[in-house]
Motif scaffolding. Structure first.
Motif, PDB file in Angstrom:
ATOM      1  N   LEU A   1       0.828  -1.207   0.000  1.00 48.08           N
ATOM      2  CA  LEU A   1       0.000   0.000   0.000  1.00 48.08           C
ATOM      3  C   LEU A   1       0.859   1.253   0.000  1.00 48.08           C
ATOM      4  O   LEU A   1       0.609   2.196  -0.766  1.00 48.08           O
ATOM      5  CB  LEU A   1      -0.918  -0.014   1.228  1.00 48.08           C
ATOM      6  N   ALA A   2       1.890   1.259   0.843  1.00 45.14           N
ATOM      7  CA  ALA A   2       2.753   2.436   0.922  1.00 45.14           C
ATOM      8  C   ALA A   2       3.520   2.656  -0.383  1.00 45.14           C
ATOM      9  O   ALA A   2       3.613   3.786  -0.890  1.00 45.14           O
ATOM     10  CB  ALA A   2       3.733   2.283   2.084  1.00 45.14           C
ATOM     11  N   MET A   3       4.026   1.562  -0.958  1.00 45.67           N
ATOM     12  CA  MET A   3       4.818   1.684  -2.183  1.00 45.67           C
ATOM     13  C   MET A   3       3.963   2.164  -3.354  1.00 45.67           C
ATOM     14  O   MET A   3       4.383   3.041  -4.134  1.00 45.67           O
ATOM     15  CB  MET A   3       5.451   0.330  -2.522  1.00 45.67           C
ATOM     16  N   ALA A   4       2.753   1.616  -3.478  1.00 45.21           N
ATOM     17  CA  ALA A   4       1.892   1.985  -4.606  1.00 45.21           C
ATOM     18  C   ALA A   4       1.279   3.368  -4.438  1.00 45.21           C
ATOM     19  O   ALA A   4       0.662   3.888  -5.370  1.00 45.21           O
ATOM     20  CB  ALA A   4       0.783   0.948  -4.764  1.00 45.21           C
ATOM     21  N   SER A   5       1.445   3.961  -3.266  1.00 41.92           N
ATOM     22  CA  SER A   5       0.835   5.263  -2.988  1.00 41.92           C
ATOM     23  C   SER A   5       1.821   6.423  -3.087  1.00 41.92           C
ATOM     24  O   SER A   5       1.494   7.538  -2.678  1.00 41.92           O
ATOM     25  CB  SER A   5       0.205   5.250  -1.581  1.00 41.92           C
TER      26      SER A   5
ATOM     27  N   PRO B   1       3.478   9.609  -4.262  1.00 46.01           N
ATOM     28  CA  PRO B   1       2.902  10.704  -5.059  1.00 46.01           C
ATOM     29  C   PRO B   1       3.429  10.742  -6.497  1.00 46.01           C
ATOM     30  O   PRO B   1       2.689  11.082  -7.418  1.00 46.01           O
ATOM     31  CB  PRO B   1       3.327  11.960  -4.289  1.00 46.01           C
ATOM     32  N   ALA B   2       4.695  10.368  -6.681  1.00 43.91           N
ATOM     33  CA  ALA B   2       5.284  10.440  -8.017  1.00 43.91           C
ATOM     34  C   ALA B   2       4.564   9.537  -9.013  1.00 43.91           C
ATOM     35  O   ALA B   2       4.461   9.855 -10.207  1.00 43.91           O
ATOM     36  CB  ALA B   2       6.763  10.060  -7.958  1.00 43.91           C
ATOM     37  N   PHE B   3       4.048   8.415  -8.512  1.00 42.26           N
ATOM     38  CA  PHE B   3       3.357   7.481  -9.407  1.00 42.26           C
ATOM     39  C   PHE B   3       2.049   8.058  -9.942  1.00 42.26           C
ATOM     40  O   PHE B   3       1.505   7.568 -10.941  1.00 42.26           O
ATOM     41  CB  PHE B   3       3.073   6.149  -8.684  1.00 42.26           C
TER      42      PHE B   3
ATOM     43  N   THR C   1      -2.078  -1.401 -12.607  1.00 44.92           N
ATOM     44  CA  THR C   1      -1.337  -2.355 -11.790  1.00 44.92           C
ATOM     45  C   THR C   1      -1.044  -1.777 -10.409  1.00 44.92           C
ATOM     46  O   THR C   1      -1.173  -2.465  -9.382  1.00 44.92           O
ATOM     47  CB  THR C   1      -0.021  -2.748 -12.479  1.00 44.92           C
ATOM     48  N   LEU C   2      -0.648  -0.500 -10.374  1.00 44.74           N
ATOM     49  CA  LEU C   2      -0.367   0.147  -9.093  1.00 44.74           C
ATOM     50  C   LEU C   2      -1.646   0.325  -8.274  1.00 44.74           C
ATOM     51  O   LEU C   2      -1.640   0.190  -7.045  1.00 44.74           O
ATOM     52  CB  LEU C   2       0.303   1.504  -9.319  1.00 44.74           C
ATOM     53  N   GLU C   3      -2.741   0.616  -8.960  1.00 49.91           N
ATOM     54  CA  GLU C   3      -4.019   0.747  -8.253  1.00 49.91           C
ATOM     55  C   GLU C   3      -4.425  -0.586  -7.634  1.00 49.91           C
ATOM     56  O   GLU C   3      -4.908  -0.646  -6.497  1.00 49.91           O
ATOM     57  CB  GLU C   3      -5.095   1.234  -9.219  1.00 49.91           C
ATOM     58  N   TRP C   4      -4.233  -1.661  -8.382  1.00 55.88           N
ATOM     59  CA  TRP C   4      -4.538  -2.989  -7.841  1.00 55.88           C
ATOM     60  C   TRP C   4      -3.618  -3.315  -6.677  1.00 55.88           C
ATOM     61  O   TRP C   4      -4.061  -3.866  -5.652  1.00 55.88           O
ATOM     62  CB  TRP C   4      -4.376  -4.044  -8.931  1.00 55.88           C
ATOM     63  N   MET C   5      -2.341  -2.962  -6.807  1.00 55.57           N
ATOM     64  CA  MET C   5      -1.362  -3.237  -5.752  1.00 55.57           C
ATOM     65  C   MET C   5      -1.738  -2.511  -4.459  1.00 55.57           C
ATOM     66  O   MET C   5      -1.662  -3.073  -3.361  1.00 55.57           O
ATOM     67  CB  MET C   5       0.026  -2.791  -6.231  1.00 55.57           C
TER      68      MET C   5
END
Length: 423
Positions: free
Chosen positions: A25-29, A31-33, A40-44
């Motif tokens: 959750l922290a990695m996919a959140s 701000p740069a992304f 894929t990041l939203e699913w992660m």
């Protein structure tokens, strides 16, 4: 299996998955992304949120969170909890309604010790509070009880109920849900001989295994199929160093949860996949249906080894309650000695845990009780959970239970004494 390493291995697996969920959750959140939207990041992030919440709830005791309700005068009644009797293995809790002055039915809810906390009966408590002065047995997680506190088996459980009933007085109406039904019956019979003035006015037994052999289920089949040696070897473990109960022999909550989930694995898998999708679409929220159910369902507690093993051996295998051969502290408890306490049984026609026939068997054991003080109700279409917390309880069973209590109400009771120490 009876090693600390096995217990700690399960806790390590749980802790690791909680950490993986939080990390995802922290990695996919980052701000740069957000500059480059990616499904894929939203699913992660959604997977991480659901996973972290799931595994963190497994070692968390839920709060009661009883909402206020509107009193007869239109004012909000706030509800707080207070401990009336403290004990090493459980407390007697009172739900105090602020501003209430009129006398209400005094009800003792006997919560099951079968893997979940007493908060499993939160909705039952909420439904009773407007009309009743509610107390409940709040059993402790065995992993948090030091070995120095000693053992706790079904006889000790019964004696705790005896102490609670003596504390609350004879104007009490007992409602025992599921697993404790046979022990609540035994506690009442014990008082009938040892302290008749402390007996409750009525006893309502809901979906309990008074006679497990009266109607077979997967639970009773398992009890007959497995030997006590196999159970002790495969189910019992020793609490690890992380908790106050280090060294205590227990049936771990995480192991129980694995058994619960395996019974309906596909259903649970679909529920979590759907929740991840809802989180991705921003359709989930803190108190949605999924979170409300699983925050309670996943919060499991350890049982003492002696309680679990004595339940299987004496209630399910030997049928000591069903045959009226139960003993407490070396003294035989005769259920036929109950002569004044009105008894009602409630069953669900679709109950796959305590099938119809298991609970109503209590009435045949009450040889000293007149038929006018016996009652039975079978709720058509209701499963196990529905007979104490679902729509069937709210719409049909609750009114019948309250009517039964009213029909057996006594004189106004004196206010019970405040906080004392259980023996």
């Amino acid at each position: 299996m009876r090693y600390m390493a096995t217990y700690d291995l399960m806790e390590t697996f749980r802790n690791t998955n909680q950490w993986l969920g939080a990390s995802a959750l922290a990695m996919a959140s980052y701000p740069a992304f957000s500059m480059f939207p990616n499904p894929t990041l939203e699913w992660m992030a959604a997977w991480g949120e659901v996973t972290e919440r799931t595994f963190s709830r497994m070692v968390m005791k839920p709060d009661w969170n009883i909402p206020p309700f509107v009193g007869a005068n239109g004012q909000d009644r706030l509800v707080t909890t207070e401990t009336v009797v403290e004990g090493d293995f459980g407390d007697l809790i009172h739900f105090r309604v602020q501003g209430r002055t009129d006398k209400k039915r005094r009800v003792l809810l006997v919560a099951p010790m079968s893997g979940h906390y007493a908060t499993l009966l939160r909705s039952t408590v909420i439904s009773l509070l407007p009309d009743c002065d509610v107390y409940i047995t709040d059993w402790h997680n065995a992993r948090d009880i030091p070995v120095s506190a000693g053992k706790f088996d079904i006889e000790d459980y019964t004696l705790y109920l005896v102490d609670y009933l003596r504390e609350l007085g004879p104007e009490t109406h007992v409602i025992a849900v599921c697993q404790p039904a046979p022990l609540a019956l035994a506690a009442t019979a014990y008082l009938a001989e040892e302290d008749p003035d402390a007996q409750p006015r009525s006893l309502t037994l809901i979906g309990g295994p008074i006679d497990p052999n009266a109607a077979a289920t997967d639970v009773t089949d398992f009890g007959r199929r497995v030997t006590m040696g196999q159970l002790e070897e495969s189910m019992i473990q020793r609490v690890g160093f992380k908790y106050k109960g280090v060294g205590r022999m227990v049936y771990p909550g995480l192991l129980q949860l694995a058994s619960f989930i395996s019974m309906n694995g596909e259903t649970h898998m679909d529920a979590f996949k759907n929740q991840i999708s809802r989180v991705m679409r921003d359709e989930a929220h803190e108190h949605d249906k999924h979170n409300k159910f699983y925050d309670e369902y996943l919060a499991v507690m350890d049982m003492t080894a002696e309680f679990y093993l004595s339940t299987v051996e004496r209630i399910f295998k030997a049928g000591e309650i069903a045959s009226n051969n139960f003993t407490v502290a070396g003294k035989k408890v005769d259920i036929g000695k109950i002569t004044t306490v009105a008894v009602k049984t409630v069953e669900g026609s679709e109950d796959d845990i305590s099938a119809p026939g298991q609970c109503v068997a209590a009435l045949d054991l009450l040889t000293g009780l007149p038929d006018s003080k016996k009652a039975n109700h079978v709720e058509e279409g209701a499963g196990h959970y529905g007979i104490f917390a679902g729509k069937s309880w709210r719409n049909n069973i609750r009114p019948l239970v309250l009517n039964f209590i009213d029909a057996n109400e006594g004189k106004p009771a004196a206010k019970p004494a405040k906080k004392t120490k259980a023996a």
